[in-house]
Design an enzyme around this catalytic site. Structure first.
Site, PDB file in Angstrom:
ATOM      1  N   ASP A   1       0.815  -1.214   0.000  1.00 44.30           N
ATOM      2  CA  ASP A   1       0.000   0.000   0.000  1.00 44.30           C
ATOM      3  C   ASP A   1       0.852   1.270   0.000  1.00 44.30           C
ATOM      4  O   ASP A   1       2.071   1.227   0.191  1.00 44.30           O
ATOM      5  CB  ASP A   1      -0.952   0.013   1.211  1.00 44.30           C
ATOM      6  CG  ASP A   1      -0.270  -0.460   2.505  1.00 44.30           C
ATOM      7  OD1 ASP A   1       0.950  -0.291   2.630  1.00 44.30           O
ATOM      8  OD2 ASP A   1      -0.973  -1.000   3.362  1.00 44.30           O
TER       9      ASP A   1
ATOM     10  N   ASN B   1      -7.060  -3.168  14.508  1.00 44.45           N
ATOM     11  CA  ASN B   1      -8.450  -3.484  14.171  1.00 44.45           C
ATOM     12  C   ASN B   1      -8.547  -4.705  13.244  1.00 44.45           C
ATOM     13  O   ASN B   1      -9.612  -4.983  12.698  1.00 44.45           O
ATOM     14  CB  ASN B   1      -9.127  -2.268  13.518  1.00 44.45           C
ATOM     15  CG  ASN B   1      -8.485  -1.878  12.188  1.00 44.45           C
ATOM     16  OD1 ASN B   1      -7.529  -2.520  11.744  1.00 44.45           O
ATOM     17  ND2 ASN B   1      -9.004  -0.854  11.549  1.00 44.45           N
TER      18      ASN B   1
ATOM     19  N   HIS C   1      -6.915  -5.151  10.374  1.00 44.34           N
ATOM     20  CA  HIS C   1      -6.705  -4.915   8.934  1.00 44.34           C
ATOM     21  C   HIS C   1      -5.397  -5.551   8.468  1.00 44.34           C
ATOM     22  O   HIS C   1      -4.463  -5.761   9.248  1.00 44.34           O
ATOM     23  CB  HIS C   1      -6.791  -3.424   8.578  1.00 44.34           C
ATOM     24  CG  HIS C   1      -5.608  -2.593   8.946  1.00 44.34           C
ATOM     25  ND1 HIS C   1      -5.659  -1.215   9.052  1.00 44.34           N
ATOM     26  CD2 HIS C   1      -4.318  -2.912   9.238  1.00 44.34           C
ATOM     27  CE1 HIS C   1      -4.479  -0.753   9.373  1.00 44.34           C
ATOM     28  NE2 HIS C   1      -3.641  -1.757   9.494  1.00 44.34           N
TER      29      HIS C   1
ATOM     30  N   GLU D   1      -9.579  -2.284   5.572  1.00 43.73           N
ATOM     31  CA  GLU D   1     -10.175  -1.999   6.875  1.00 43.73           C
ATOM     32  C   GLU D   1     -11.426  -2.856   7.090  1.00 43.73           C
ATOM     33  O   GLU D   1     -12.085  -3.260   6.127  1.00 43.73           O
ATOM     34  CB  GLU D   1     -10.558  -0.514   6.952  1.00 43.73           C
ATOM     35  CG  GLU D   1      -9.396   0.449   6.708  1.00 43.73           C
ATOM     36  CD  GLU D   1      -8.427   0.551   7.890  1.00 43.73           C
ATOM     37  OE1 GLU D   1      -8.341  -0.407   8.692  1.00 43.73           O
ATOM     38  OE2 GLU D   1      -7.725   1.574   7.993  1.00 43.73           O
TER      39      GLU D   1
END
Ligand code: PGA
Length: 255
Positions: A67, A136, A138, A143
């Site tokens: 990313d 979280n 990811h 996400e």
């Protein structure tokens, strides 16, 4: 899924480097998927050391990063282009033309995402994808949500990701709100996956990903469906796992 529990961060990094080394020795023209963030810094240090000792050769390796922040130029010190250059690429003998990251400032986002997927396919697909995990759950910047994207795409960062990554920026307001990330399908198509996690603040995400239900609300849980995943955790990150014999697993021969 093979789960190794290392003593600490340095040991996790060394074990991770052993996994990469073993795969690279078996395939010198490896297509390697790379991650950024704090977690893989020790892994990159180990790989650079092995290269400097003459034990690794990256001259035929091709890389694809997961990313990049949307809106940052590759020379921005907060960009992942910059991170990769500083922490890995400039220290090894990789060919510039073999390095790929999603562009941070694409003119046409959809075209850039499609081109990134096409470049991965043209390279023959990813042999080994390195991953960290967000608090979280990811992976990449995929996400949690009701649905996940399969392919490289522009994504809005979750508030908790913006908060977590603020430590790398002058203030939370400086953290980009969007990123271009490989999708879950891009990641799941990798032949092998190496997930690293360190620290107590990752323990809940690790437990949810490895032992919880497979759900889009914990993107890393989809890795349960992949046949070639190795997870290397330090003890703190493994703290909330129930089924793993801590310190168990078959350790890579070089460690
Ligand atoms: P970190 O990020 O390595 O900086 O904790 C991991 C991630 O968010 O995927």
């Amino acid at each position: 899924m093979k789960i190794l529990v290392a003593r600490d961060y340095q040991h996790m990094s060394r074990l991770g480097a052993c996994v990469v080394t073993a795969v690279l020795k078996g395939k010198p023209n490896l297509v390697l998927g790379l991650a950024t963030g704090a977690t893989p810094l020790g892994l990159y240090r180990e790989l650079v050391k092995l290269y400097q000792e003459g034990r690794l050769d990256f001259s035929r390796v091709t890389t694809f990063n997961l990313d990049e922040y949307y809106g940052l130029s590759s020379s921005d010190p907060h960009s992942y282009h910059y991170y990769m250059e500083e922490n890995f690429f400039r220290h090894i003998n990789i060919r510039r033309e073999n390095i790929h990251l999603p562009p941070g400032q694409p003119g046409d986002v959809a075209a850039a995402c499609a081109a990134y997927e096409a470049a991965i396919a043209a390279a023959g697909g990813i042999d080994l994808q390195i991953l960290g995990i967000g608090r979280n759950g990811h992976i990449g910047f995929n996400e949690p949500g009701a649905a996940l994207n399969a392919r490289t795409h522009l994504i809005d960062l979750a508030p908790e990701t913006i908060l977590a990554n603020a430590r790398f920026f002058a203030s939370i307001d400086a953290v980009p709100r969007q990123a271009i990330s490989m999708g879950m399908g891009s990641i799941m198509k990798a032949r092998r996956i190496l997930l690293l996690a360190s620290g107590r603040d990752k323990a809940a995400a690790v437990a949810a990903a490895l032992e919880g239900p497979v759900t889009t609300m914990v993107p890393a849980s989809l890795l349960q469906l992949h046949p070639g995943v190795t997870v290397v955790l330090d003890r703190a990150a493994a703290e909330k796992l129930h089924s793993v014999v801590k310190g168990g697993g078959t350790w890579p021969a070089c460690c």
